[in-house]
Design a protein around this motif. Structure first.
Motif, PDB file in Angstrom:
ATOM      1  N   THR A 276       6.143  23.307 -33.151  1.00  0.00           N
ATOM      2  CA  THR A 276       7.216  22.495 -32.583  1.00  0.00           C
ATOM      3  C   THR A 276       7.228  22.625 -31.072  1.00  0.00           C
ATOM      4  O   THR A 276       6.970  23.703 -30.534  1.00  0.00           O
ATOM      5  CB  THR A 276       8.577  22.940 -33.147  1.00  0.00           C
ATOM      6  N   VAL A 277       7.485  21.507 -30.403  1.00  0.00           N
ATOM      7  CA  VAL A 277       7.537  21.507 -28.940  1.00  0.00           C
ATOM      8  C   VAL A 277       8.740  20.687 -28.494  1.00  0.00           C
ATOM      9  O   VAL A 277       9.143  19.726 -29.162  1.00  0.00           O
ATOM     10  CB  VAL A 277       6.230  20.929 -28.345  1.00  0.00           C
ATOM     11  N   THR A 278       9.319  21.089 -27.369  1.00  0.00           N
ATOM     12  CA  THR A 278      10.478  20.382 -26.806  1.00  0.00           C
ATOM     13  C   THR A 278      10.187  19.949 -25.380  1.00  0.00           C
ATOM     14  O   THR A 278       9.792  20.765 -24.550  1.00  0.00           O
ATOM     15  CB  THR A 278      11.732  21.268 -26.838  1.00  0.00           C
TER      16      THR A 278
ATOM     17  N   SER B 102      11.682  18.186 -21.887  1.00  0.00           N
ATOM     18  CA  SER B 102      12.978  18.122 -21.210  1.00  0.00           C
ATOM     19  C   SER B 102      13.123  16.879 -20.346  1.00  0.00           C
ATOM     20  O   SER B 102      12.128  16.362 -19.810  1.00  0.00           O
ATOM     21  CB  SER B 102      13.166  19.358 -20.333  1.00  0.00           C
TER      22      SER B 102
ATOM     23  N   THR C 172      17.369  10.708 -34.706  1.00  0.00           N
ATOM     24  CA  THR C 172      16.229  11.331 -35.382  1.00  0.00           C
ATOM     25  C   THR C 172      15.331  10.238 -35.934  1.00  0.00           C
ATOM     26  O   THR C 172      15.819   9.253 -36.497  1.00  0.00           O
ATOM     27  CB  THR C 172      16.698  12.233 -36.538  1.00  0.00           C
TER      28      THR C 172
ATOM     29  N   SER D 114      13.149  14.215 -32.825  1.00  0.00           N
ATOM     30  CA  SER D 114      14.598  14.271 -32.714  1.00  0.00           C
ATOM     31  C   SER D 114      14.969  14.570 -31.275  1.00  0.00           C
ATOM     32  O   SER D 114      14.132  15.052 -30.497  1.00  0.00           O
ATOM     33  CB  SER D 114      15.178  15.342 -33.648  1.00  0.00           C
TER      34      SER D 114
ATOM     35  N   ASN E 294      18.040  16.058 -28.401  1.00  0.00           N
ATOM     36  CA  ASN E 294      19.243  16.827 -28.143  1.00  0.00           C
ATOM     37  C   ASN E 294      19.907  16.174 -26.941  1.00  0.00           C
ATOM     38  O   ASN E 294      19.454  16.332 -25.800  1.00  0.00           O
ATOM     39  CB  ASN E 294      18.908  18.289 -27.853  1.00  0.00           C
TER      40      ASN E 294
ATOM     41  N   SER F 103      16.665  15.912 -24.300  1.00  0.00           N
ATOM     42  CA  SER F 103      15.365  16.502 -24.621  1.00  0.00           C
ATOM     43  C   SER F 103      14.824  15.938 -25.934  1.00  0.00           C
ATOM     44  O   SER F 103      15.578  15.510 -26.806  1.00  0.00           O
ATOM     45  CB  SER F 103      15.475  18.029 -24.701  1.00  0.00           C
TER      46      SER F 103
ATOM     47  N   LYS G  50      12.414  16.771 -29.238  1.00  0.00           N
ATOM     48  CA  LYS G  50      11.760  17.788 -30.035  1.00  0.00           C
ATOM     49  C   LYS G  50      10.790  17.121 -31.005  1.00  0.00           C
ATOM     50  O   LYS G  50      11.167  16.200 -31.731  1.00  0.00           O
ATOM     51  CB  LYS G  50      12.774  18.624 -30.821  1.00  0.00           C
TER      52      LYS G  50
ATOM     53  N   SER H 199       8.473  18.011 -34.118  1.00  0.00           N
ATOM     54  CA  SER H 199       8.205  19.014 -35.151  1.00  0.00           C
ATOM     55  C   SER H 199       6.868  18.726 -35.813  1.00  0.00           C
ATOM     56  O   SER H 199       6.411  17.580 -35.849  1.00  0.00           O
ATOM     57  CB  SER H 199       9.318  18.988 -36.204  1.00  0.00           C
TER      58      SER H 199
ATOM     59  N   SER I 209       3.741  19.197 -34.987  1.00  0.00           N
ATOM     60  CA  SER I 209       2.916  18.428 -34.051  1.00  0.00           C
ATOM     61  C   SER I 209       1.567  18.064 -34.660  1.00  0.00           C
ATOM     62  O   SER I 209       0.930  18.873 -35.351  1.00  0.00           O
ATOM     63  CB  SER I 209       2.697  19.232 -32.774  1.00  0.00           C
TER      64      SER I 209
END
Lengths: 116, 117
Positions: B18-20, B22, B60, B65, B67, B76, B78, B80, B82
């Motif tokens: 998983t990566v987020t 910004s 989503t 998804s 935030n 941000s 996300k 999941s 990947s």
């Protein structure tokens, strides 16, 4: 459904020459946008048309850039004369109509311009 | 005028992790949309996900998804699980919600994401 079409895909010119790009939006889309994307940056809006009228051209360098959408369908963007800093990808996008109700902008593959 | 800032020029993630990404923005508007677009090497911008500012619930779309923190002006993304096909430039974008014909997108500078096998 066919997407937004652009041509050419690539163009290399010498500075001070002229160049034109063509865009055919998705059928039935009243709104058409031209964006400039310099390498390493996000796209920046140059001009927006609603049918064949200009909605926003505040960021279009009008001394050298011009755009038209005569019949409210396809559009051409022209640069005359080109400068080195015009090297960029030129993206065309279209949407059904612009307004308070959201309409997704669909993008074409872009034209990569290199000015030498 | 609106500004959109992406502070991570490049990121990498292992496949299946998983990566987020910004994004922050600045605006005086109250009604607007926020987007994440993906731009693969083919250059075609593809809409990943959309958030309407008046909705508190985070959007989503399958593995993607957001935030959305309206007070902090933060948005941000996300990703999941990947996948290699997620490798691309990702752009955060802002659009005012207007009654007239103006619907320009204001983009951030982008984040290059590489998914490693």
């Amino acid at each position: 459904e066919a997407g937004v079409a652009q041509s050419p895909r690539y163009k290399i010119i010498e500075k001070r020459q002229s160049v034109a790009f063509w865009c055919n939006p998705i059928s039935g889309h009243a709104t058409l946008y031209w964006y400039q994307q310099i390498l390493g940056q996000g796209p920046k809006l140059l001009i927006q048309f609603q049918n064949n009228g200009v909605v926003d051209d505040s960021q279009l360098p009008k001394d050298r850039f011009s755009a038209e959408r005569l019949k409210g369908v396809d559009s051409t963007l022209k640069i005359q004369p080109a400068k080195l800093e015009d090297s960029a990808v030129y993206l065309c996008a279209s949407s059904l109509v612009a307004g308070a109700a959201y309409n997704e902008q669909f993008f074409g593959p872009g034209t990569r311009l290199t000015v030498l | 005028a609106q500004t959109v800032t992406q502070s991570q020029p490049e990121m990498s993630v292992q496949e299946a992790e998983t990566v987020t990404l910004s994004c922050t923005y600045d605006t005086s508007e109250n009604n607007y949309y926020l987007f994440w677009y993906k731009q693969p090497p083919s250059r075609q911008m593809i809409l990943v996900i959309r958030q309407e500012a008046y909705k508190q619930q985070n959007a989503t779309e399958n593995r993607f998804s957001v935030n959305f923190q309206k007070a902090a002006k933060s948005f941000s993304l996300k990703i999941s699980d990947s996948q290699l096909g997620d490798t691309a430039m990702y752009f955060c974008a802002f659009m005012k919600r207007e009654n007239n014909a103006g619907n320009m997108l204001t983009f951030g500078g982008g984040t290059r994401l590489m998914v490693k096998p």
